[in-house]
Design an enzyme around this catalytic site. Structure first.
Site, PDB file in Angstrom:
ATOM      1  N   GLY A   6       0.777  -1.164   0.116  1.00 53.09           N
ATOM      2  CA  GLY A   6       0.063  -0.043   0.058  1.00 53.09           C
ATOM      3  C   GLY A   6       0.863   1.268  -0.123  1.00 53.09           C
ATOM      4  O   GLY A   6       0.816   2.191  -0.900  1.00 53.09           O
ATOM      5  N   LYS A  28      -6.992  -2.450  15.411  1.00 50.52           N
ATOM      6  CA  LYS A  28      -8.322  -2.887  14.358  1.00 50.52           C
ATOM      7  C   LYS A  28      -9.149  -3.727  14.998  1.00 50.52           C
ATOM      8  O   LYS A  28     -10.351  -3.723  15.319  1.00 50.52           O
ATOM      9  CB  LYS A  28      -7.654  -3.359  13.100  1.00 50.52           C
ATOM     10  CG  LYS A  28      -7.120  -2.360  12.155  1.00 50.52           C
ATOM     11  CD  LYS A  28      -7.072  -2.954  10.594  1.00 50.52           C
ATOM     12  CE  LYS A  28      -6.203  -2.368   9.513  1.00 50.52           C
ATOM     13  NZ  LYS A  28      -6.121  -3.137   8.524  1.00 50.52           N
TER      14      LYS A  28
HETATM   15  C1  G6Q Z   1       0.182   0.461   3.831  1.00 47.21           C
HETATM   16  C2  G6Q Z   1      -0.705  -0.192   4.400  1.00 47.21           C
HETATM   17  C3  G6Q Z   1      -2.041   0.413   4.943  1.00 47.21           C
HETATM   18  C4  G6Q Z   1      -2.932   0.277   3.684  1.00 47.21           C
HETATM   19  C5  G6Q Z   1      -4.437   1.029   4.202  1.00 47.21           C
HETATM   20  C6  G6Q Z   1      -5.471   0.785   3.243  1.00 47.21           C
HETATM   21  O1  G6Q Z   1       1.005  -0.093   3.271  1.00 47.21           O
HETATM   22  O2  G6Q Z   1      -1.042  -1.570   4.248  1.00 47.21           O
HETATM   23  O3  G6Q Z   1      -1.911   1.838   5.266  1.00 47.21           O
HETATM   24  O4  G6Q Z   1      -2.701   0.740   2.665  1.00 47.21           O
HETATM   25  O5  G6Q Z   1      -4.513   0.121   5.379  1.00 47.21           O
HETATM   26  O6  G6Q Z   1      -5.646  -0.531   2.857  1.00 47.21           O
HETATM   27  P1  G6Q Z   1      -6.656  -0.890   1.681  1.00 47.21           P
HETATM   28  O7  G6Q Z   1      -5.868  -0.305   0.482  1.00 47.21           O
HETATM   29  O8  G6Q Z   1      -6.495  -2.382   1.597  1.00 47.21           O
HETATM   30  O9  G6Q Z   1      -7.918  -0.319   1.964  1.00 47.21           O
END
Ligand code: G6Q
Length: 536
Positions: free
Chosen positions: A266, A499
């Protein structure tokens, strides 16, 4: 690939010994003309000036040894070639390749990870067609009017990078196009954004790799409801970017659907479709490709083994010197560019979520410091706020200055013989000198100790290509540091517990039966906390 623990690398002992007497920047031979000329590197349109770091050649040689002993460039090449770098050996983990670099490895025919680059190209092709249809009005609202705004709904990695890049490149927008972002589950975030746009001319880009993120799914529902309330059909407005097979992978539910792949983390996803759809809408397809081109150039330049000629590697090694050997716990990223107003926030995630780890890639507890706290605000604003501590506080904060020689809009004014842009850059350079050299004074309150390390990353102008380079430089710096600390920079187990507990609290709040609530309230810490917080 065999990983070595940081404290087992022979150069660590050499560097520990050198750290007992680091270069004195405040002394008569601290920051000389010769030093300023010597301690700099240039690549990819950037000059990296690091005379303000507490290093000299012995330290740089030892940092080079450290980089070589840890096999940092080899690990980077393995990463780019598709090795499973997101794993903890012997333990359950994401167990994935790390291939954000493949998203931009599309400019030649010899690619590091052919399959991933092909997938990136396919998505880019889809994006190009989609944007063309939006441009011509083939994709338009129910009245046949063209779309002018895109709202990206996503959080964390699905928000911070794309938002920071969008804000950095606003002057390069296609005329009449705009973007907004909704991240927070705080309903006031969406209320404010939705209240400020003409929904009938707005596309909603819901971005979630997992397709399960509470905030994003909630906000998608909220936005769809707002569309319906405005008499609009969500089917004509809402698109998605998600992982293949995720609960959001349902093309019938969206006007258009794009994929990101599990090998792109992400926080490293700004150059995938996670950034591509909104940035392409706003900057035009070619504008987004320019970002990719800049990032790809850095991905190639970062293969240099000589730390003095590899800016991301040098930034990484200087960071390790400051963190592990001089013992500084934080790093301030101070961009003298209003356009980079959210870049520090992006780096905060990219760096702290990557390198805020306490176990090695073999699951043992680390016996050395890992990622520092990253923070920052644009200069010169920060000078009128927190720089007091940077100059005279008890905590020493290494600074990474970022600046550009020319402004973006070209609308400047000369006052007292200098332009605003000159004032901006002069302030950045002056701050770097003040922090390094300090100044003596009979009055202790007016004394500056100096020896506060900093380096400067300087380019001509912040445009899409420069932004791509800057993004990739930091992504690569972070990866190099993680490799050196022998941690997995690509997972984020530390965000799970909160979470899970939030889900527990929400389940309790959603209970309808007041008897059940009353019973639970007496029994659990969660319920008692909800009660004393006045939420049940
Ligand atoms: C980034 C993390 C986290 C992620 C968000 C959104 O490296 O994993 O910040 O991007 O939790 O996740 P989704 O794109 O799965 O909604």
């Amino acid at each position: 690939m065999e990983y070595q623990d940081f404290n087992q690398l022979p150069a660590v002992a050499t560097l520990s010994a050198l750290a007992a007497d680091p270069h004195d920047l405040s002394g008569p031979h601290g920051l000389t003309v010769e030093r300023l000329q010597k301690y700099r590197a240039s690549a990819n349109g950037f000059d990296f000036l690091y005379a303000g770091q507490r290093v000299e050649h012995k330290v740089l040689d030892a940092l080079q040894e450290l980089a070589d002993q840890a096999g940092l460039v080899d690990q980077f090449l393995a990463m780019k070639s598709g090795a499973v770098m997101n794993a903890i050996k012997g333990y359950e983990s994401e167990n994935r390749q790390v291939l954000h670099t493949a998203c931009r490895d599309i400019f030649t025919t010899s690619r590091y990870a052919e399959k991933a680059s092909k997938e990136a190209e396919q998505e880019l092709f889809k994006l190009k067609q989609f944007l063309e249809a939006v441009r011509t009005g083939e994709i338009a609202n129910a009245k046949g009017e063209k779309f002018t705004t895109m709202i990206q709904v996503g959080i964390g990695g699905s928000d911070l990078g794309p938002r920071a890049v969008y804000l950095a490149l606003k002057p390069y927008r296609v005329p009449g196009r705009d973007a907004e972002f909704i991240a927070n589950v705080d309903p006031d975030d969406s209320a404010e954004i939705l209240g400020g746009v003409d929904l009938s001319r707005t596309l909603i880009n819901v971005v979630s790799k997992s397709g399960t993120t509470l905030e994003t799914l909630t906000n998608e529902k909220l936005v769809r409801q707002a569309l319906r309330t405005a008499g609009l059909d969500p089917a004509l407005h809402v698109l998605s970017v998600t992982g293949k097979g995720s609960p959001m992978d349902d093309p019938d539910n969206y006007l258009a659907s794009f994929y990101m792949y599990d090998y792109v983390g992400g926080r490293y996803s700004a150059t995938s479709m996670v950034g591509g759809v909104t940035l392409g809408f706003v900057l035009g397809y070619e504008g987004f490709v320019d970002i990719l081109r800049g990032a790809n150039e850095v991905d190639i330049a970062a293969e240099q083994r000589d730390i003095r000629n590899n800016i991301p590697l040098l930034m990484a090694m200087l960071g390790i010197w400051n963190r592990n050997f001089l013992g500084y716990p934080t790093v301030a990223v101070l961009a003298y560019s209003q356009a980079l107003v959210r870049f520090a926030a992006h780096l905060q995630q990219c760096d702290m979520e990557s390198n805020g780890k306490s176990v090695t890639r073999t699951g043992t507890d680390v016996q050395w410091k890992t990622g520092p706290v990253i923070w920052g605000e644009p200069g010169t604003n920060g000078q009128h706020a927190f720089y007091q501590l940077l100059h005279q506080g008890t905590e020493i904060v290494p600074v990474e200055f970022i600046g550009f020689r020319t402004c973006q809009y070209g609308k400047d004014i000369t006052v007292a013989g200098t332009t605003s842009q000159q004032k901006l850059v002069a302030n950045m350079l002056a701050q770097s000198l003040a922090m390094a050299t300090g100044r003596g004074n009979e009055n202790p309150a007016k004394r500056f100790s100096g020896n506060r390390p900093g380096s400067i990353l300087l380019a001509d102008r912040l445009n899409p290509e420069t932004m791509g380079r800057l993004l990739a430089m930091y992504e690569t710096k972070i990866a190099f540091q993680g490799f050196c600390w022998n941690i997995n920079s690509f997972d984020q187990e530390g965000v799970q517990l909160g979470k899970v507990l939030a889900e527990k609290l929400l389940a309790q709040m959603a209970l309808q039966d007041s008897d059940d609530k009353a019973n639970n309230e007496e029994k659990t810490v969660e319920c008692t906390l909800l009660k004393i917080a006045g939420m049940v």
